[in-house]
Write an enzyme that holds these catalytic residues in place. Sequence first.
Site, PDB file in Angstrom:
ATOM      1  N   SER A 103      -2.157  -6.332  -0.178  1.00 23.33           N
ATOM      2  CA  SER A 103      -1.062  -5.366  -0.124  1.00 23.33           C
ATOM      3  C   SER A 103      -0.798  -4.937   1.328  1.00 23.33           C
ATOM      4  O   SER A 103      -0.446  -5.790   2.144  1.00 23.33           O
ATOM      5  CB  SER A 103      -1.404  -4.199  -1.061  1.00 23.33           C
ATOM      6  OG  SER A 103      -0.338  -3.333  -1.212  1.00 23.33           O
ATOM      7  N   ASP A 153       5.312  -8.089 -10.027  1.00 24.67           N
ATOM      8  CA  ASP A 153       4.932  -7.090  -9.011  1.00 24.67           C
ATOM      9  C   ASP A 153       6.100  -6.127  -8.788  1.00 24.67           C
ATOM     10  O   ASP A 153       7.172  -6.551  -8.341  1.00 24.67           O
ATOM     11  CB  ASP A 153       4.574  -7.822  -7.699  1.00 24.67           C
ATOM     12  CG  ASP A 153       3.965  -6.901  -6.658  1.00 24.67           C
ATOM     13  OD1 ASP A 153       4.287  -5.698  -6.679  1.00 24.67           O
ATOM     14  OD2 ASP A 153       3.174  -7.385  -5.828  1.00 24.67           O
ATOM     15  N   HIS A 184       1.069  -5.995  -9.217  1.00 23.86           N
ATOM     16  CA  HIS A 184       0.638  -5.833  -7.824  1.00 23.86           C
ATOM     17  C   HIS A 184      -0.892  -5.904  -7.722  1.00 23.86           C
ATOM     18  O   HIS A 184      -1.437  -6.254  -6.682  1.00 23.86           O
ATOM     19  CB  HIS A 184       1.158  -4.498  -7.280  1.00 23.86           C
ATOM     20  CG  HIS A 184       1.096  -4.408  -5.786  1.00 23.86           C
ATOM     21  ND1 HIS A 184       1.853  -5.216  -4.954  1.00 23.86           N
ATOM     22  CD2 HIS A 184       0.349  -3.642  -4.951  1.00 23.86           C
ATOM     23  CE1 HIS A 184       1.584  -4.929  -3.688  1.00 23.86           C
ATOM     24  NE2 HIS A 184       0.675  -3.983  -3.664  1.00 23.86           N
TER      25      HIS A 184
HETATM   26  C1  MLT Z   1       3.066  -1.600   2.395  1.00 27.59           C
HETATM   27  O1  MLT Z   1       3.401  -0.452   2.625  1.00 27.59           O
HETATM   28  O2  MLT Z   1       2.425  -2.294   3.164  1.00 27.59           O
HETATM   29  C2  MLT Z   1       3.494  -2.139   1.064  1.00 27.59           C
HETATM   30  O3  MLT Z   1       4.469  -1.313   0.481  1.00 27.59           O
HETATM   31  C3  MLT Z   1       2.334  -2.324   0.159  1.00 27.59           C
HETATM   32  C4  MLT Z   1       1.606  -1.039  -0.086  1.00 27.59           C
HETATM   33  O4  MLT Z   1       0.758  -0.697   0.707  1.00 27.59           O
HETATM   34  O5  MLT Z   1       1.871  -0.381  -1.090  1.00 27.59           O
END
Ligand code: MLT
Length: 206
Positions: A103, A153, A184
């Site tokens: 992520s 996701d 996700h």
């Molecule tokens: C981010 O902010 O890098 C993406 O939205 C993934 C997350 O951290 O939720």
Amino acid sequence: MTDFIHRFEPATDAGSPPLLLLHGTGGDENDLLGLGKMISPGSALLSPRGRVLEHGMPRFFRRLSEGVFDEEDVRRRALELGDFVADARKQYGIVAPVAVGFSNGANIAAALLLLKPDVLAGAVLLRAMVPLSDPPKANLDGKPVLLLSGQADPIVPASNSAQLAALLTQAGASVTHKVLPAGHQLSQADVTLARNWIGSVDAKAA
Ligand code: MLT
């Protein structure tokens, strides 16, 4: 040494590539140690904690809202992480690591690949998105990248992960992109695919 709180676990098998573990929003340096051990037992593990706080939750760069990044901060933080990896390589005596990011951690790893290709030997990007709208022209020169996306996701649209795969491929990376029946969050399939992929990269490098 560039100041990241981190954990380091030395290799137990000198032939396995070191892993740079990069957690998701709200995680820390302990989060992905278990995953690292599952996908590449024997690897040295270098696991920093993101230095940006969002309502108390560690991240690797600032965002303006979900999926909308502060790209100036992405650039600055990616270079800072690159400096940390260079310092850690000297301190711990390891070769260039393969990033394993989830992520937000996958997004900073993708930024690092595009901004400082020499820092990483490759990357496993779990639920990553395009980190920069106007990245510099990078030469990834066959660097192996595994991109695992979730079909359902809610954070990363399918078009975005496809665009990331295309961007890295155009830059010369050797990209394997798989879309899993997942959201996700990670699934067992992520672990299995990442383990098999690291094994094959390792065998090719040896
Ligand atoms: C981010 O902010 O890098 C993406 O939205 C993934 C997350 O951290 O939720």
